[in-house]
Structure formats: structure tokens, C-alpha cells
Design a protein around this motif. Structure first.
Motif, PDB file in Angstrom:
ATOM      1  N   GLY A  80       0.852  -1.054  -0.072  1.00  0.00           N
ATOM      2  CA  GLY A  80      -0.127   0.169  -0.112  1.00  0.00           C
ATOM      3  C   GLY A  80       0.905   1.052  -0.062  1.00  0.00           C
ATOM      4  O   GLY A  80       0.723   2.215  -0.467  1.00  0.00           O
ATOM      5  N   HIS A  81       1.820   1.296   0.364  1.00  0.00           N
ATOM      6  CA  HIS A  81       3.343   2.156   0.744  1.00  0.00           C
ATOM      7  C   HIS A  81       4.365   1.919   0.802  1.00  0.00           C
ATOM      8  O   HIS A  81       4.534   1.201   1.922  1.00  0.00           O
ATOM      9  CB  HIS A  81       2.546   3.774   1.823  1.00  0.00           C
ATOM     10  CG  HIS A  81       3.619   4.016   1.941  1.00  0.00           C
ATOM     11  ND1 HIS A  81       4.521   4.203   3.157  1.00  0.00           N
ATOM     12  CD2 HIS A  81       3.541   5.114   1.626  1.00  0.00           C
ATOM     13  CE1 HIS A  81       5.192   5.450   3.268  1.00  0.00           C
ATOM     14  NE2 HIS A  81       4.745   6.328   1.936  1.00  0.00           N
ATOM     15  N   ALA A  82       5.164   2.500  -0.452  1.00  0.00           N
ATOM     16  CA  ALA A  82       6.038   1.570  -0.111  1.00  0.00           C
ATOM     17  C   ALA A  82       7.693   3.303   0.269  1.00  0.00           C
ATOM     18  O   ALA A  82       7.493   3.424  -1.347  1.00  0.00           O
ATOM     19  CB  ALA A  82       6.884   0.708  -0.797  1.00  0.00           C
ATOM     20  N   PRO A  83       8.491   3.948   0.522  1.00  0.00           N
ATOM     21  CA  PRO A  83       9.027   4.744   0.353  1.00  0.00           C
ATOM     22  C   PRO A  83      10.017   4.946  -0.295  1.00  0.00           C
ATOM     23  O   PRO A  83      11.155   3.475   0.227  1.00  0.00           O
ATOM     24  CB  PRO A  83       9.601   5.923   2.428  1.00  0.00           C
ATOM     25  CG  PRO A  83       9.084   4.712   3.152  1.00  0.00           C
ATOM     26  CD  PRO A  83       8.621   3.930   2.014  1.00  0.00           C
ATOM     27  N   GLU A 106      -6.001   5.736  -0.335  1.00  0.00           N
ATOM     28  CA  GLU A 106      -4.377   5.247  -1.060  1.00  0.00           C
ATOM     29  C   GLU A 106      -3.747   5.732   0.044  1.00  0.00           C
ATOM     30  O   GLU A 106      -2.044   5.407  -0.020  1.00  0.00           O
ATOM     31  CB  GLU A 106      -4.505   5.521  -2.433  1.00  0.00           C
ATOM     32  CG  GLU A 106      -5.069   4.984  -4.052  1.00  0.00           C
ATOM     33  CD  GLU A 106      -4.952   5.145  -4.751  1.00  0.00           C
ATOM     34  OE1 GLU A 106      -4.829   4.647  -5.666  1.00  0.00           O
ATOM     35  OE2 GLU A 106      -5.491   6.897  -4.887  1.00  0.00           O
ATOM     36  N   LEU A 107      -3.514   7.062   0.457  1.00  0.00           N
ATOM     37  CA  LEU A 107      -2.603   8.108   1.217  1.00  0.00           C
ATOM     38  C   LEU A 107      -2.450   7.263   3.089  1.00  0.00           C
ATOM     39  O   LEU A 107      -1.776   7.533   3.232  1.00  0.00           O
ATOM     40  CB  LEU A 107      -2.501   9.208   1.216  1.00  0.00           C
ATOM     41  CG  LEU A 107      -3.317   9.810   0.205  1.00  0.00           C
ATOM     42  CD1 LEU A 107      -3.744  11.822   0.145  1.00  0.00           C
ATOM     43  CD2 LEU A 107      -1.348   9.890  -0.512  1.00  0.00           C
ATOM     44  N   GLU A 108      -3.905   6.487   2.974  1.00  0.00           N
ATOM     45  CA  GLU A 108      -3.479   5.716   4.553  1.00  0.00           C
ATOM     46  C   GLU A 108      -2.064   5.458   4.967  1.00  0.00           C
ATOM     47  O   GLU A 108      -1.660   6.052   5.742  1.00  0.00           O
ATOM     48  CB  GLU A 108      -4.934   4.648   4.391  1.00  0.00           C
ATOM     49  CG  GLU A 108      -5.187   4.203   5.994  1.00  0.00           C
ATOM     50  CD  GLU A 108      -5.885   2.993   6.224  1.00  0.00           C
ATOM     51  OE1 GLU A 108      -6.278   2.489   7.420  1.00  0.00           O
ATOM     52  OE2 GLU A 108      -6.818   2.681   4.747  1.00  0.00           O
ATOM     53  N   GLY A 109      -1.250   4.404   4.365  1.00  0.00           N
ATOM     54  CA  GLY A 109      -0.414   4.134   4.753  1.00  0.00           C
ATOM     55  C   GLY A 109       0.584   5.559   4.468  1.00  0.00           C
ATOM     56  O   GLY A 109       1.847   5.312   5.505  1.00  0.00           O
ATOM     57  N   TYR A 110       1.022   6.391   3.457  1.00  0.00           N
ATOM     58  CA  TYR A 110       1.813   7.197   4.180  1.00  0.00           C
ATOM     59  C   TYR A 110       1.130   7.870   5.257  1.00  0.00           C
ATOM     60  O   TYR A 110       2.666   8.963   6.019  1.00  0.00           O
ATOM     61  CB  TYR A 110       1.666   8.037   2.624  1.00  0.00           C
ATOM     62  CG  TYR A 110       2.045   9.432   2.051  1.00  0.00           C
ATOM     63  CD1 TYR A 110       3.895   9.483   2.788  1.00  0.00           C
ATOM     64  CD2 TYR A 110       1.494  10.269   2.142  1.00  0.00           C
ATOM     65  CE1 TYR A 110       3.925  10.384   2.566  1.00  0.00           C
ATOM     66  CE2 TYR A 110       2.491  11.498   2.057  1.00  0.00           C
ATOM     67  CZ  TYR A 110       3.562  11.688   2.169  1.00  0.00           C
ATOM     68  OH  TYR A 110       3.972  12.803   1.807  1.00  0.00           O
TER      69      TYR A 110
END
Length: 120
Positions: A80-83, A106-110
Motif C-alpha cells: 500500500g505504501h513504500a517510500p 490510498e494515502l492511509e499508509g503514507y
């Protein structure tokens, strides 16, 4: 000799400027295609950008041929989120397919990432 040194300096500045512009071409909401070592195509979406990192959503779907049009809502997300460092993202030579809106979901993990970074 001075003229040659100045020319080398000027060329160096243009080269460095050209390289830095590549990372500026990345677009929030961009759906990007990369080709894997196995020849298949993978998809990722940029959720956010900051000075050093590209924050992406990675999808598990792979394609034998390069897709012409996709919607992220039709894909299965893997992460879902990977920096990721911009340089690392650009190493895979991503190709922009289209730009979509980034949804709140989509921004939840961020957002979790941002909260965790504030607490350090």
C-alpha cells in the motif's frame, strides 16, 4: 587553459541540471510501468513526493505485454505504501502511463508513515 576549465565547469552544471530535472518529471498520481528482469511489466503509482523519496503503491499484477491503458482501481495492490529513494525508482526506467487522482484511502499508509516520522 582557463577557457577549457570554464567550459568544463559550464558543461558540468548543464549535466547536473539535466540529471536533476529527471526527478522533477515524476508526477503525484502517476501510474508508472516498469519492465522486470523476467520481461513482464509491473505497475506502481506515485502517492506523494518529497525532497528525497517517491512514495509509491505497488501492484501485484504483471503483464506479458506493455499495457496501453489501466485504472489502478482495477489492479490488486501488493504494498500500500513504500517510500523509495528517487534515484532507486528512476533506475528501473519507469514510463508514465497516465495520471490519476490519489484517493484518501490510498494515502492511509503514507499518513501512518508521516505520523511515525514525526514521533522520532
Amino acid at each position: 587553459m582557463r577557457i577549457i576549465s570554464k567550459l568544463i565547469l559550464i558543461i558540468g552544471v548543464f549535466v547536473m541540471t539535466g540529471c536533476s530535472e529527471k526527478s522533477n518529471d515524476l508526477v503525484v498520481g502517476g501510474l508508472y510501468i516498469t519492465q522486470n528482469d523476467n520481461g513482464f511489466y509491473s505497475i506502481s503509482k506515485i502517492l506523494a513526493l518529497d525532497e528525497f523519496a517517491v512514495h509509491i503503491r505497488m501492484y501485484s499484477d504483471e503483464f506479458k505485454t506493455k499495457p496501453n491503458d489501466l485504472n489502478s482501481a482495477d489492479l490488486n495492490f501488493l504494498i500500500g505504501h513504500a517510500p523509495m529513494a528517487k534515484e532507486g525508482f528512476l533506475m528501473d526506467k519507469p514510463v508514465l502511463l497516465k495520471v490519476e487522482k490519489v484517493s484518501k484511502e490510498e494515502l492511509e499508509g503514507y499518513n501512518y508513515y508521516l505520523d511515525a516520522m514525526k514521533n522520532q
